[in-house]
Write a protein that holds these residues in place. Structure first.
Motif, PDB file in Angstrom:
ATOM      1  N   MET A  39       0.782  -1.162   0.017  1.00  0.00           N
ATOM      2  CA  MET A  39       0.019  -0.035  -0.213  1.00  0.00           C
ATOM      3  C   MET A  39       1.042   1.215  -0.122  1.00  0.00           C
ATOM      4  O   MET A  39       1.926   1.214   0.731  1.00  0.00           O
ATOM      5  CB  MET A  39      -0.702   0.017   1.159  1.00  0.00           C
ATOM      6  CG  MET A  39      -1.980  -1.136   1.378  1.00  0.00           C
ATOM      7  SD  MET A  39      -3.065  -0.928   2.588  1.00  0.00           S
ATOM      8  CE  MET A  39      -2.176  -0.472   4.009  1.00  0.00           C
ATOM      9  N   GLU A  40       0.635   2.309  -0.545  1.00  0.00           N
ATOM     10  CA  GLU A  40       1.271   3.462  -0.659  1.00  0.00           C
ATOM     11  C   GLU A  40       0.693   4.646   0.147  1.00  0.00           C
ATOM     12  O   GLU A  40      -0.420   5.063  -0.296  1.00  0.00           O
ATOM     13  CB  GLU A  40       1.236   3.635  -2.356  1.00  0.00           C
ATOM     14  CG  GLU A  40       1.839   5.260  -2.495  1.00  0.00           C
ATOM     15  CD  GLU A  40       1.810   5.727  -3.842  1.00  0.00           C
ATOM     16  OE1 GLU A  40       2.387   6.951  -4.239  1.00  0.00           O
ATOM     17  OE2 GLU A  40       1.255   5.110  -4.833  1.00  0.00           O
ATOM     18  N   LEU A  41       1.339   5.025   1.243  1.00  0.00           N
ATOM     19  CA  LEU A  41       0.715   6.141   1.926  1.00  0.00           C
ATOM     20  C   LEU A  41       0.718   7.345   1.100  1.00  0.00           C
ATOM     21  O   LEU A  41       1.981   7.774   0.508  1.00  0.00           O
ATOM     22  CB  LEU A  41       2.004   6.087   3.174  1.00  0.00           C
ATOM     23  CG  LEU A  41       1.516   7.522   3.972  1.00  0.00           C
ATOM     24  CD1 LEU A  41       0.170   7.247   4.686  1.00  0.00           C
ATOM     25  CD2 LEU A  41       2.617   7.757   5.016  1.00  0.00           C
TER      26      LEU A  41
ATOM     27  N   TYR B  28      -4.030   5.570   2.456  1.00  0.00           N
ATOM     28  CA  TYR B  28      -3.451   4.590   1.690  1.00  0.00           C
ATOM     29  C   TYR B  28      -3.947   4.586   0.075  1.00  0.00           C
ATOM     30  O   TYR B  28      -5.279   4.282   0.088  1.00  0.00           O
ATOM     31  CB  TYR B  28      -2.917   3.394   2.130  1.00  0.00           C
ATOM     32  CG  TYR B  28      -2.157   3.232   3.241  1.00  0.00           C
ATOM     33  CD1 TYR B  28      -0.743   3.186   3.073  1.00  0.00           C
ATOM     34  CD2 TYR B  28      -2.468   3.347   4.517  1.00  0.00           C
ATOM     35  CE1 TYR B  28       0.115   3.104   4.010  1.00  0.00           C
ATOM     36  CE2 TYR B  28      -1.613   3.529   5.404  1.00  0.00           C
ATOM     37  CZ  TYR B  28      -0.256   3.416   5.538  1.00  0.00           C
ATOM     38  OH  TYR B  28       0.594   3.429   6.585  1.00  0.00           O
TER      39      TYR B  28
ATOM     40  N   GLU C  61      -5.142   2.061  -2.652  1.00  0.00           N
ATOM     41  CA  GLU C  61      -5.480   0.652  -2.718  1.00  0.00           C
ATOM     42  C   GLU C  61      -5.996   0.108  -3.844  1.00  0.00           C
ATOM     43  O   GLU C  61      -7.053   0.539  -4.319  1.00  0.00           O
ATOM     44  CB  GLU C  61      -6.467   0.217  -1.384  1.00  0.00           C
ATOM     45  CG  GLU C  61      -6.744  -1.261  -1.341  1.00  0.00           C
ATOM     46  CD  GLU C  61      -5.589  -2.012  -1.421  1.00  0.00           C
ATOM     47  OE1 GLU C  61      -5.193  -2.850  -2.321  1.00  0.00           O
ATOM     48  OE2 GLU C  61      -4.555  -1.863  -0.583  1.00  0.00           O
TER      49      GLU C  61
END
Length: 153
Positions: free
Chosen positions: A1-3, A89, A91
């Motif tokens: 997941m990318e913050l 995040y 998703e």
């Protein structure tokens, strides 16, 4: 997941924006009211809520400021002032990630729904060990959200 963002609930969104501009050199997206249909803690009831929010620039990570909605989902509670609310995040598989977090002991706090009551756009989750909520945002809304943040929409 990318913050990509950190969300804070604040008592006065314009005052908080001004303070972060003065102290951290941030600029801001416009304050945009968002009308959402949500479900809370697996209740079958669908609520209509209005959220006032703005995002800092540059980023990522962005700072999202959310105007306190007294007594609502986005409420600072009795403490007042800003409070860390969530970590956001991107998703790719929102339903799959929600299911995986539930299987690991997480609980769903709130999620947006479409006219048929199906989960869409985002879901807030409580991690099994506590801490700030996790906001999982469906990557399909990334172009729309980034246009708002960057002021191109």
């Amino acid at each position: 997941m990318e913050l990509y963002h950190v969300g804070y609930v604040v008592d006065d969104i314009e005052k908080a924006m001004a303070a972060l501009s003065a102290t951290a050199g941030r600029t801001w997206s416009e304050i945009r009211p968002r009308h959402l249909k949500v479900q809370v803690d697996d209740s079958p009831e669908i609520l209509q809520v209005e959220l006032l929010a703005a995002y800092s620039r540059p980023g990522p990570p962005y700072v999202e400021l959310i105007q306190d909605v007294s007594g609502g989902i986005w409420s600072g509670g009795a403490h007042g002032g800003a409070r860390l609310d969530h970590l956001g995040y991107w998703e790719a598989d929102l339903p799959g990630r929600v299911a995986a977090l539930r299987a690991a002991g997480g609980t769903q706090v709130v999620h947006a729904v479409d006219d048929s009551g199906n989960p869409v756009r985002f879901a807030y989750m409580r991690a099994p060990g506590g801490g700030p909520w996790l906001e999982l945002v469906d990557e399909s809304v990334k172009p729309e959200l980034m246009a708002w943040i960057e002021g191109t929409a």
